[in-house]
Design an enzyme around this catalytic site. Structure first.
Site, PDB file in Angstrom:
ATOM      1  N   HIS A 102      76.633-109.826 -39.980  1.00  0.00           N
ATOM      2  CA  HIS A 102      75.674-110.917 -40.098  1.00  0.00           C
ATOM      3  C   HIS A 102      74.262-110.373 -40.270  1.00  0.00           C
ATOM      4  O   HIS A 102      73.878-109.375 -39.659  1.00  0.00           O
ATOM      5  CB  HIS A 102      75.743-111.849 -38.890  1.00  0.00           C
ATOM      6  CG  HIS A 102      75.399-111.214 -37.573  1.00  0.00           C
ATOM      7  ND1 HIS A 102      74.115-111.198 -37.051  1.00  0.00           N
ATOM      8  CD2 HIS A 102      76.163-110.581 -36.654  1.00  0.00           C
ATOM      9  CE1 HIS A 102      74.113-110.599 -35.882  1.00  0.00           C
ATOM     10  NE2 HIS A 102      75.345-110.200 -35.612  1.00  0.00           N
ATOM     11  N   HIS A 120      69.060-107.871 -28.668  1.00  0.00           N
ATOM     12  CA  HIS A 120      68.422-109.107 -28.204  1.00  0.00           C
ATOM     13  C   HIS A 120      67.239-108.851 -27.275  1.00  0.00           C
ATOM     14  O   HIS A 120      66.685-109.801 -26.709  1.00  0.00           O
ATOM     15  CB  HIS A 120      69.434-110.028 -27.495  1.00  0.00           C
ATOM     16  CG  HIS A 120      70.475-110.595 -28.399  1.00  0.00           C
ATOM     17  ND1 HIS A 120      71.195-111.727 -28.084  1.00  0.00           N
ATOM     18  CD2 HIS A 120      70.942-110.188 -29.611  1.00  0.00           C
ATOM     19  CE1 HIS A 120      72.056-112.000 -29.062  1.00  0.00           C
ATOM     20  NE2 HIS A 120      71.913-111.066 -29.987  1.00  0.00           N
ATOM     21  N   GLU A 143      79.822-105.094 -35.278  1.00  0.00           N
ATOM     22  CA  GLU A 143      79.038-105.450 -34.091  1.00  0.00           C
ATOM     23  C   GLU A 143      78.729-104.201 -33.257  1.00  0.00           C
ATOM     24  O   GLU A 143      79.489-103.230 -33.263  1.00  0.00           O
ATOM     25  CB  GLU A 143      79.805-106.458 -33.232  1.00  0.00           C
ATOM     26  CG  GLU A 143      79.870-107.853 -33.805  1.00  0.00           C
ATOM     27  CD  GLU A 143      78.531-108.585 -33.744  1.00  0.00           C
ATOM     28  OE1 GLU A 143      77.629-108.125 -33.013  1.00  0.00           O
ATOM     29  OE2 GLU A 143      78.395-109.609 -34.430  1.00  0.00           O
ATOM     30  N   GLU A 167      75.558-116.056 -37.382  1.00  0.00           N
ATOM     31  CA  GLU A 167      76.431-115.587 -36.308  1.00  0.00           C
ATOM     32  C   GLU A 167      75.748-115.782 -34.969  1.00  0.00           C
ATOM     33  O   GLU A 167      76.403-116.096 -33.974  1.00  0.00           O
ATOM     34  CB  GLU A 167      76.776-114.105 -36.498  1.00  0.00           C
ATOM     35  CG  GLU A 167      77.918-113.611 -35.609  1.00  0.00           C
ATOM     36  CD  GLU A 167      77.454-113.116 -34.230  1.00  0.00           C
ATOM     37  OE1 GLU A 167      78.326-112.898 -33.364  1.00  0.00           O
ATOM     38  OE2 GLU A 167      76.237-112.950 -34.019  1.00  0.00           O
ATOM     39  N   GLU A 168      74.430-115.628 -34.952  1.00  0.00           N
ATOM     40  CA  GLU A 168      73.682-115.776 -33.711  1.00  0.00           C
ATOM     41  C   GLU A 168      73.456-117.244 -33.352  1.00  0.00           C
ATOM     42  O   GLU A 168      73.055-117.551 -32.235  1.00  0.00           O
ATOM     43  CB  GLU A 168      72.318-115.076 -33.825  1.00  0.00           C
ATOM     44  CG  GLU A 168      72.386-113.586 -34.099  1.00  0.00           C
ATOM     45  CD  GLU A 168      72.910-112.780 -32.913  1.00  0.00           C
ATOM     46  OE1 GLU A 168      73.316-113.393 -31.908  1.00  0.00           O
ATOM     47  OE2 GLU A 168      72.920-111.542 -33.007  1.00  0.00           O
ATOM     48  N   ASP A 207      71.575-112.534 -39.885  1.00  0.00           N
ATOM     49  CA  ASP A 207      70.668-113.303 -39.044  1.00  0.00           C
ATOM     50  C   ASP A 207      70.430-112.574 -37.728  1.00  0.00           C
ATOM     51  O   ASP A 207      71.262-111.783 -37.271  1.00  0.00           O
ATOM     52  CB  ASP A 207      71.211-114.708 -38.793  1.00  0.00           C
ATOM     53  CG  ASP A 207      72.548-114.729 -38.063  1.00  0.00           C
ATOM     54  OD1 ASP A 207      73.431-113.949 -38.442  1.00  0.00           O
ATOM     55  OD2 ASP A 207      72.703-115.526 -37.116  1.00  0.00           O
ATOM     56  N   ASP A 216      71.718-104.971 -33.862  1.00  0.00           N
ATOM     57  CA  ASP A 216      72.497-106.215 -33.945  1.00  0.00           C
ATOM     58  C   ASP A 216      71.993-107.069 -35.091  1.00  0.00           C
ATOM     59  O   ASP A 216      71.197-107.977 -34.898  1.00  0.00           O
ATOM     60  CB  ASP A 216      72.388-106.959 -32.612  1.00  0.00           C
ATOM     61  CG  ASP A 216      73.370-108.099 -32.490  1.00  0.00           C
ATOM     62  OD1 ASP A 216      74.316-108.168 -33.298  1.00  0.00           O
ATOM     63  OD2 ASP A 216      73.203-108.943 -31.591  1.00  0.00           O
TER      64      ASP A 216
END
Length: 379
Positions: free
Chosen positions: A78, A351, A168, A139-140, A80, A109
């Site tokens: 992903h 994150h 991931e 995805e997030e 995003d 990530d």
């Protein structure tokens, strides 16, 4: 160090602000990397007609494919990212190298692993076999119009892969120490108990819903779902919210609400857990709503996980632990198509403020992805 192809690609992707749901420039950048490598790139928007803001649309998705062969190997990821937040040492979308690290949102990530896979493709000849990239911009977020829409797209055009690697960030303390061979399922539930509002000095004229809700929650917390399995930790029920919306000290509320989150292994299904909790809530005087985010899945030991483990050990000297821990990922959808393994960078800073990846890890991951892809295509 700075002549690393994976590093260059990572910087290009990270320079694109792509907070979920991602669209536009980051996909332009991705397409520009793939077309010179011989890929046919298809991009489409999903969810444009979905009026529900909770579904997070519209979302851009990308499917790229090249080559012919007996086997079709796919890489999924992903573009995003989560919002960066305040307090970064440098601009979150202005990738910067400090010492041996590359800083910026998406470093681990998971723009870094996407960059590593594209870099690996430079060393994989087109005649090696069929390779595809399944890349979403959601995805997030709610993950309603992302990988699920890509799966529909692949099935409609007859390009379902035989094996899939999801990039991931699975490593924990150092690159190579963990891969994911499954994930627990996830279901959220909302409990409402209705009552009658009234003055606390006249309780006989009111009906307090809180005691009934507390009794329901106590019964739920007494449930032991399981003790885990060979591959999964025990399932767990967590109470994540409890409120009445009552600001007054002298008012009995008219309604009490609670929210549950259950992470469960493959001994259960989302629906079986909803029915289990419903059987407690409704006799106790409440109502239940539920949303199943994903079912538990497991890719049993086999060629895909064995190949990943062997090549990780060859490059890093570490045998990765085959784990099912952690949160959900889009592998929960892809596992319905074919065997899936997740492997990627160290997740310690994902994150977080000042998210960063070791540049040496980008290069090592590129080599792992190259080896795994060639070995599986040639099997």
């Amino acid at each position: 160090m700075t002549d690393s192809l994976a590093l260059d690609y990572a910087q290009r992707l990270m320079a694109c602000e792509s907070i979920s749901p991602a669209r536009g420039s980051v996909f332009d950048t991705m397409e520009a990397m793939l077309v010179p490598l011989g890929f046919s790139v298809e991009r489409f928007i999903a969810g444009a007609d979905d009026a529900d803001p909770a579904h997070g649309g519209p979302v851009e998705n990308l499917f790229a494919i090249r080559g012919k062969g007996r086997r079709h190997f796919a890489f999924a990821g992903h573009l995003d990212v989560v919002p960066p937040g305040e307090g970064w040492s440098s601009g979150p979308f202005e990738p910067v190298i400090k010492g041996d690290l590359l800083y910026g949102r998406g470093a681990v990530d998971m723009k870094g692993s996407i960059a590593a896979f594209v870099a690996a493709l430079h060393e994989i000849p087109e005649e090696a076999g069929t390779i595809s990239l399944i890349i979403t911009g959601d995805e997030e977020g709610p993950a309603i119009h992302g990988t699920r829409a890509l799966i529909d797209h692949m099935q409609a055009r007859g390009t379902v892969p035989d094996l899939c690697l999801v990039g991931e960030p699975t490593s924990v303390d150092r690159l190579g120490d963990m891969m994911k061979v499954g994930r627990r399922g996830s279901v959220n539930m909302w409990i409402t108990v209705e009552g009658t509002q009234g003055h606390v000095a006249y309780p006989h004229l009111a009906d307090n819903p809180i005691p009934r809700l507390v009794a329901i929650l106590a019964q739920i917390k007494a449930v032991a779902l399981d003790e885990g399995t060979e591959f999964f930790q025990p399932s767990n029920i967590e109470i994540t919210e409890l409120h009445t919306g009552n600001p007054a000290t002298n008012v009995i509320p008219a309604r009490a609400l609670a929210r549950l989150s259950i992470r469960f292994n493959d001994l259960h299904s989302g629906e079986s857990l909803v029915e289990l909790i419903r059987g407690i809530v409704e006799p106790g005087g409440g109502t239940l709503k539920a949303m199943i985010s994903g079912e538990a899945f497991l890719t049993p030991p086999g060629e895909l996980s064995a190949t990943m483990a062997a090549e990780v050990e060859e490059v890093t000297g570490i045998v990765p632990e085959a784990s099912t821990t952690g949160g959900t990922s889009d592998a929960r959808f892809l596992s319905k198509l074919c065997p899936v393994v997740e492997f990627g960078l160290c997740n310690a800073t994902m994150h977080k403020l000042d998210e960063a990846v070791a540049i040496a890890d980008l290069d090592a991951l590129t080599e792992i992805y190259r080896r795994v892809t060639l070995r599986l295509l040639n099997a």
